[in-house]
Design a protein around this motif. Structure first.
Motif, mmCIF file in Angstrom:
data_model
loop_
_atom_site.group_PDB
_atom_site.id
_atom_site.type_symbol
_atom_site.label_atom_id
_atom_site.label_comp_id
_atom_site.label_asym_id
_atom_site.label_seq_id
_atom_site.Cartn_x
_atom_site.Cartn_y
_atom_site.Cartn_z
ATOM 1 N N GLY A 10 3.008 -6.865 -5.541
ATOM 2 C CA GLY A 10 1.694 -6.605 -4.714
ATOM 3 C C GLY A 10 1.722 -4.909 -4.853
ATOM 4 N N ILE A 11 2.621 -4.403 -5.308
ATOM 5 C CA ILE A 11 2.468 -2.851 -5.271
ATOM 6 C C ILE A 11 1.655 -2.585 -6.643
ATOM 7 N N TYR A 12 1.830 -3.520 -7.613
ATOM 8 C CA TYR A 12 1.048 -3.483 -9.105
ATOM 9 C C TYR A 12 -0.407 -3.579 -8.757
ATOM 10 N N GLU B 288 0.426 -8.305 -17.959
ATOM 11 C CA GLU B 288 -0.409 -8.958 -16.852
ATOM 12 C C GLU B 288 -0.812 -8.333 -15.635
ATOM 13 N N HIS B 289 0.434 -7.489 -15.179
ATOM 14 C CA HIS B 289 0.385 -7.044 -13.718
ATOM 15 C C HIS B 289 0.040 -5.620 -13.690
ATOM 16 N N LEU B 290 0.037 -4.885 -14.951
ATOM 17 C CA LEU B 290 -0.271 -3.499 -14.516
ATOM 18 C C LEU B 290 -0.995 -2.978 -16.060
ATOM 19 N N PHE B 291 -0.255 -3.101 -17.023
ATOM 20 C CA PHE B 291 -0.601 -2.386 -18.355
ATOM 21 C C PHE B 291 -2.014 -2.608 -18.719
ATOM 22 N N SER B 292 -2.344 -3.904 -18.927
ATOM 23 C CA SER B 292 -3.565 -4.339 -19.513
ATOM 24 C C SER B 292 -4.861 -3.996 -18.480
ATOM 25 N N GLU C 289 0.850 -1.405 0.071
ATOM 26 C CA GLU C 289 -0.020 -0.195 0.027
ATOM 27 C C GLU C 289 0.788 1.104 0.009
ATOM 28 N N ALA C 290 1.924 1.303 0.839
ATOM 29 C CA ALA C 290 2.870 2.391 0.770
ATOM 30 C C ALA C 290 3.449 2.666 -0.488
#
Ligand code: F6R
Length: 242
Positions: free
Chosen positions: A42-44, A86-90, A14-15
């Motif tokens: 986890g940040i993504y 997978e984790h962010l862009f889409s 979260e931070a």
């Protein structure tokens, strides 16, 4: 240097997402330097959640990833292009043309490095560079060596790096031997650097990097020279700072 140690992985994620999301709220057109690997997942996830709740937008942002394996196309599940999709862009409102990752399939890797540096230069300064650290102190894929390279370059991965990353592949032989990586000067030019470190197995190297001598034997030690470095650690990685 701003060191933060979190009791739970959720707090750390979260931070990290809060720092990136906060930047995008104040500067929607920010240039983000992004990392892959196990650490930032986890940040993504938190950033995607914040985006879905309408708190963070990526529409005007530009991203540059640190590195990519030579020989893996973006469709390969272990390529960093695939990972980022997978984790962010889409999952966020980031136009594909605003996302940049070195092309590991380029027929001319040296030319690809020059192209990547030209794109970085055109984008101006990276506002926030997210980093993980390798067990040997690498940042991006800048491996320990007697000298480091400033710009994007082709690197032969050290055996310990291939072993560490073999956990993502079926077998060690499938881990590429080479990668394209941003150089240390590009990383250090970022306005802000956020180094994220998780796990007991990183406790010694992060302590050495941040408190030991500044040396090319431990590329992450160069981060000590950066005027705006934030380090987010879980309790295990941060145990030597307590
Ligand atoms: C990834 C990268 C690497 C990793 C490092 C740690 O883009 O540049 O420097 O940050 O190898 O990897 P994990 O997070 O898998 O321990």
């Amino acid at each position: 240097m701003n060191l933060q140690i979190f009791d739970s992985p959720d707090q750390l994620h979260e931070a990290g997402a809060g720092i990136i999301g906060g930047l995008l709220q104040t500067k929607p057109s920010a240039v983000l330097g992004l990392a892959t690997g196990g650490t930032p997942v986890g940040i993504y996830e938190e950033l995607v959640k914040a985006h879905k709740r309408g708190l963070v937008r990526f529409k005007e942002a530009t991203t540059f990833n640190l590195d990519e394996y030579v020989g893996l196309p973006g469709t390969h599940p272990q390529s960093y292009r695939y990972y980022m999709n997978e984790h962010l862009f889409s999952q966020v409102d980031l136009a594909p043309e605003r996302t940049h990752i070195p092309d590991g399939m380029s027929p001319d890797p040296q030319e690809e490095c020059r192209r990547y540096d030209a794109l970085l230069q055109r984008a101006g300064q990276i506002d926030l560079q997210l980093l993980g650290i390798g067990h040997n102190g690498h940042i991006g894929f800048n491996e320990p060596d007697h000298a480091l390279i400033s710009g994007t370059h082709v690197v032969a991965l050290r055996e310990e790096t291939r072993l560490a990353n073999a956990r993502f592949f079926d077998r060690l032989e499938a881990v590429p031997t080479h990668a394209l990586t941003m150089g240390v000067a590009t990383i250090l030019k970022a306005r802000t650097i956020v180094l994220v470190v998780k796990g007991e197995d990183k406790a010694d190297i992060v302590h050495r990097a941040l408190t030991g001598p500044i040396t090319t034997d431990c590329p992450a030690s160069l981060l000590q020279t950066h005027p705006n470095l934030t380090v987010l650690m879980d309790a295990e990685a941060g145990r030597r700072f307590r």
